[in-house]
Structure formats: C-alpha cells, structure tokens
Motif scaffolding. Structure first.
Motif, PDB file in Angstrom:
ATOM      1  N   GLY A   1       0.797  -1.224   0.000  1.00 39.31           N
ATOM      2  CA  GLY A   1       0.000   0.000   0.000  1.00 39.31           C
ATOM      3  C   GLY A   1       0.824   1.266   0.000  1.00 39.31           C
ATOM      4  O   GLY A   1       0.317   2.344   0.309  1.00 39.31           O
ATOM      5  N   GLY A   2       2.109   1.159  -0.341  1.00 39.51           N
ATOM      6  CA  GLY A   2       2.990   2.324  -0.359  1.00 39.51           C
ATOM      7  C   GLY A   2       3.720   2.560   0.949  1.00 39.51           C
ATOM      8  O   GLY A   2       4.470   3.533   1.074  1.00 39.51           O
ATOM      9  N   SER A   3       3.533   1.678   1.926  1.00 41.63           N
ATOM     10  CA  SER A   3       4.181   1.838   3.234  1.00 41.63           C
ATOM     11  C   SER A   3       5.365   0.888   3.383  1.00 41.63           C
ATOM     12  O   SER A   3       5.466  -0.115   2.678  1.00 41.63           O
ATOM     13  N   ASN A   4       6.254   1.219   4.324  1.00 45.13           N
ATOM     14  CA  ASN A   4       7.357   0.323   4.632  1.00 45.13           C
ATOM     15  C   ASN A   4       6.829  -1.000   5.182  1.00 45.13           C
ATOM     16  O   ASN A   4       5.773  -1.042   5.815  1.00 45.13           O
ATOM     17  N   VAL A   5       7.575  -2.064   4.956  1.00 39.09           N
ATOM     18  CA  VAL A   5       7.242  -3.361   5.531  1.00 39.09           C
ATOM     19  C   VAL A   5       8.009  -3.480   6.847  1.00 39.09           C
ATOM     20  O   VAL A   5       9.244  -3.524   6.853  1.00 39.09           O
ATOM     21  N   VAL A   6       7.292  -3.497   7.954  1.00 39.58           N
ATOM     22  CA  VAL A   6       7.906  -3.500   9.277  1.00 39.58           C
ATOM     23  C   VAL A   6       7.758  -4.890   9.903  1.00 39.58           C
ATOM     24  O   VAL A   6       6.648  -5.415  10.005  1.00 39.58           O
TER      25      VAL A   6
ATOM     26  N   THR B   1      16.855   1.515   8.270  1.00 37.19           N
ATOM     27  CA  THR B   1      16.627   0.103   8.597  1.00 37.19           C
ATOM     28  C   THR B   1      15.673  -0.119   9.762  1.00 37.19           C
ATOM     29  O   THR B   1      15.296  -1.253  10.032  1.00 37.19           O
ATOM     30  N   THR B   2      15.282   0.943  10.457  1.00 35.58           N
ATOM     31  CA  THR B   2      14.433   0.823  11.648  1.00 35.58           C
ATOM     32  C   THR B   2      13.241   1.760  11.533  1.00 35.58           C
ATOM     33  O   THR B   2      13.394   2.931  11.166  1.00 35.58           O
ATOM     34  N   THR B   3      12.061   1.263  11.861  1.00 33.77           N
ATOM     35  CA  THR B   3      10.852   2.054  11.693  1.00 33.77           C
ATOM     36  C   THR B   3      10.775   3.214  12.687  1.00 33.77           C
ATOM     37  O   THR B   3      11.391   3.183  13.758  1.00 33.77           O
TER      38      THR B   3
ATOM     39  N   LYS C   1      11.131  -0.504   1.352  1.00 30.73           N
ATOM     40  CA  LYS C   1      12.016  -0.755   2.490  1.00 30.73           C
ATOM     41  C   LYS C   1      11.413  -1.781   3.436  1.00 30.73           C
ATOM     42  O   LYS C   1      10.215  -1.741   3.724  1.00 30.73           O
ATOM     43  N   VAL C   2      12.253  -2.693   3.885  1.00 34.98           N
ATOM     44  CA  VAL C   2      11.910  -3.597   4.982  1.00 34.98           C
ATOM     45  C   VAL C   2      12.631  -3.066   6.222  1.00 34.98           C
ATOM     46  O   VAL C   2      13.850  -2.871   6.196  1.00 34.98           O
ATOM     47  N   LYS C   3      11.872  -2.824   7.287  1.00 35.17           N
ATOM     48  CA  LYS C   3      12.462  -2.210   8.474  1.00 35.17           C
ATOM     49  C   LYS C   3      12.235  -3.047   9.722  1.00 35.17           C
ATOM     50  O   LYS C   3      11.251  -3.777   9.848  1.00 35.17           O
ATOM     51  N   ARG C   4      13.172  -2.903  10.648  1.00 34.80           N
ATOM     52  CA  ARG C   4      13.061  -3.557  11.948  1.00 34.80           C
ATOM     53  C   ARG C   4      12.074  -2.784  12.820  1.00 34.80           C
ATOM     54  O   ARG C   4      12.117  -1.548  12.880  1.00 34.80           O
TER      55      ARG C   4
ATOM     56  N   ALA D   1      20.951  -7.766   8.470  1.00 35.28           N
ATOM     57  CA  ALA D   1      21.296  -7.174   7.178  1.00 35.28           C
ATOM     58  C   ALA D   1      20.160  -7.320   6.166  1.00 35.28           C
ATOM     59  O   ALA D   1      20.192  -6.703   5.095  1.00 35.28           O
ATOM     60  N   VAL D   2      19.164  -8.120   6.515  1.00 30.97           N
ATOM     61  CA  VAL D   2      17.982  -8.254   5.657  1.00 30.97           C
ATOM     62  C   VAL D   2      17.229  -6.922   5.562  1.00 30.97           C
ATOM     63  O   VAL D   2      16.600  -6.621   4.545  1.00 30.97           O
ATOM     64  N   ALA D   3      17.292  -6.107   6.611  1.00 27.30           N
ATOM     65  CA  ALA D   3      16.604  -4.809   6.606  1.00 27.30           C
ATOM     66  C   ALA D   3      17.259  -3.860   5.622  1.00 27.30           C
ATOM     67  O   ALA D   3      18.454  -3.966   5.320  1.00 27.30           O
TER      68      ALA D   3
END
Length: 262
Positions: free
Chosen positions: A42-47, A248-250, A156-159, A128-130
């Motif tokens: 939906g256009g948001s980061n994947v947390v 890398t972090t939300t 982005k995938v974030k922690r 490092a996946v983030a």
C-alpha cells in the motif's frame, strides 16, 4: 508455513556460502506487454518484529493489447545483498479491461526464519535483511508475449521498534522540575528479542489537554538505549518521546504520559 524462496525454481544458490540469492538483474522479453504500475504494501514500509510473520501485497497493473494471461514469476528481495527470506503465498489476477489486469502477489516474511535462512554462512547477520528491497516479475500475455521486468518497484523492509516514556514526579508543582525518561529498542532477528538502540536522537514532545503534540527538545539514547532529560513544569499536559526512524528501523512514538501541574 512453507519455508521456501519466492519462485524458488529460478533462484540461484551460492554453494560456497549456503546463502540463496535472487537471480541476476536483467530486463528482456517479447511484444508489448508491460508492468505499468507496482505498489508494495500500500505504499508503506514493511515492518517486521520478532514474533509474528508479516504479510504484504505486491499489486501490479499489467497491460497488453491481447490481454494479460498472468504472472509467471515474482520476487521481492534485498537490493544490496540479494537476500530473499520470504514466502510467496500466491498470486491472483483480476481483469479490469480487455487489455489490462491487476495482479496481486502475497508475500510473507517470518522473523523466526530470517536467522536460519543464513544457516551455514559464517558471519551471517540476520539484521542485514533490513534496508532497501526491490521487486522483479515476469508477466505473460494471451498472445504469448512476455516480459521479464527488473526493479518494477523499490521499498524498504524495516526492523520494528519500541519506545517508552515516564515523566516524574506526578503530580508536579508549577515551576518545578519534571524528569522525563524512556527507552528505545528495536527488533533483533538473530535472537528474536528487542535490543537497546543506542546513539539515536529522539524528540521530546508535549501537548496541552485537547491540543496537539509539539517538540520541546531532543535527547540521544545512551549505551543501553535509555533517554533522560529535565524540563520546567508550567502547565498540565502529556509528554512523549518520538523517534523518526532510520533506513533500517521504523519510526515509533511512545504512549503519552499525562502529568498534572499543581
């Protein structure tokens, strides 16, 4: 959960390290079929936290003059390292016109699997996946046109992060000193726990009853992720810490702590 890579049949394995990586980037095909728009989550980061699997959607608008047959391959992976610790749970397509279809792939990241994904690779860092990720896809038309699409979207995938606030004393006399503490932590995918996030600038915010929060000052987390500062108590209201996040972090905002000034 089926622990496999998205479209695993076309993902290359690097035998020397035991790491599975995404295929080499390229774009080629035949005919006029194209992915014209892609939206991830939906256009948001994947947390992603430390316990629950995170599902998100990759929505692709695809066009061809003969109509769209479907998506034969879709991949979401870390753009820097090629890490792809995901499950592809399936793709469905909906025809919206004679030339256009919207296809939606469901992808899942399970934090309990991220560390084991790198099992056997010395020095593997699950965190490092983030970071920056990208989407590749191969689409096919009714007239057998096809297109291998490279980087049809970036995201982005974030922690996940947690943040607390505690303002004392409560109540406080007018003109007195109010001490506001807190702690900033973020998900660690190596041991599936939240660890202190150190040396991060965090905003202290205040609002009067019925008002909106505004920033009063900033503070930096210490070696244990702790925050501490003092302010002069002038009126009753709520205090909270707000962290803007990193690559890398939300971002995260604590629950407000209401303090009465007498």
């Amino acid at each position: 959960m089926r622990r496999r890579m998205a479209a695993a049949s076309v993902v290359a394995a690097v035998a020397a390290t035991g790491i599975v990586v995404a295929p080499a980037a390229h774009a080629e095909g035949r005919g006029d079929i194209r992915v014209t728009k892609t939206v991830v989550n939906g256009g948001s980061n994947v947390v992603v936290g430390v316990k629950n699997a995170k599902r998100f959607l990759i929505t692709m608008t695809i066009k061809d003059n003969s109509g769209v047959k479907g998506v034969t391959y879709v991949s979401a992976y870390n753009a820097t390292h090629g890490y792809e610790p995901v499950d592809h749970l399936g793709t469905t397509c909906k025809k919206v016109s004679t030339t256009t279809s919207v296809c939606t792939a469901t992808i899942q990241i399970d934090p309990t699997w991220i560390d084991s994904y790198g099992s056997g690779n010395e020095g593997w860092d699950a965190n490092a996946v983030a970071g920056n990720w990208q989407v590749d896809a191969t689409v096919q038309a009714n007239d057998r046109d096809y297109w291998i699409s490279d980087r049809i979207a970036s995201f982005k995938v974030k922690r996940a992060a947690t943040l607390t606030t505690d303002a004392t004393p409560e109540p406080v006399r007018k003109g007195g000193t109010l001490t506001v503490t807190g702690k900033l932590s973020r998900a660690n995918w190596t041991d599936l726990k939240y660890h202190a996030y150190t040396k991060q600038v965090v905003k202290l915010q205040y609002k009067k009853p019925g008002g909106a929060y505004s920033t009063v000052k900033t503070a930096t987390t210490d070696s244990k992720g702790h925050l501490r500062t003092t302010v002069k108590a002038t009126a009753s209201g709520s205090w909270r810490w707000a962290f803007l996040g990193t690559t890398t972090t939300t971002k995260v905002v604590s629950t407000g702590d209401a303090v009465t000034v007498k």
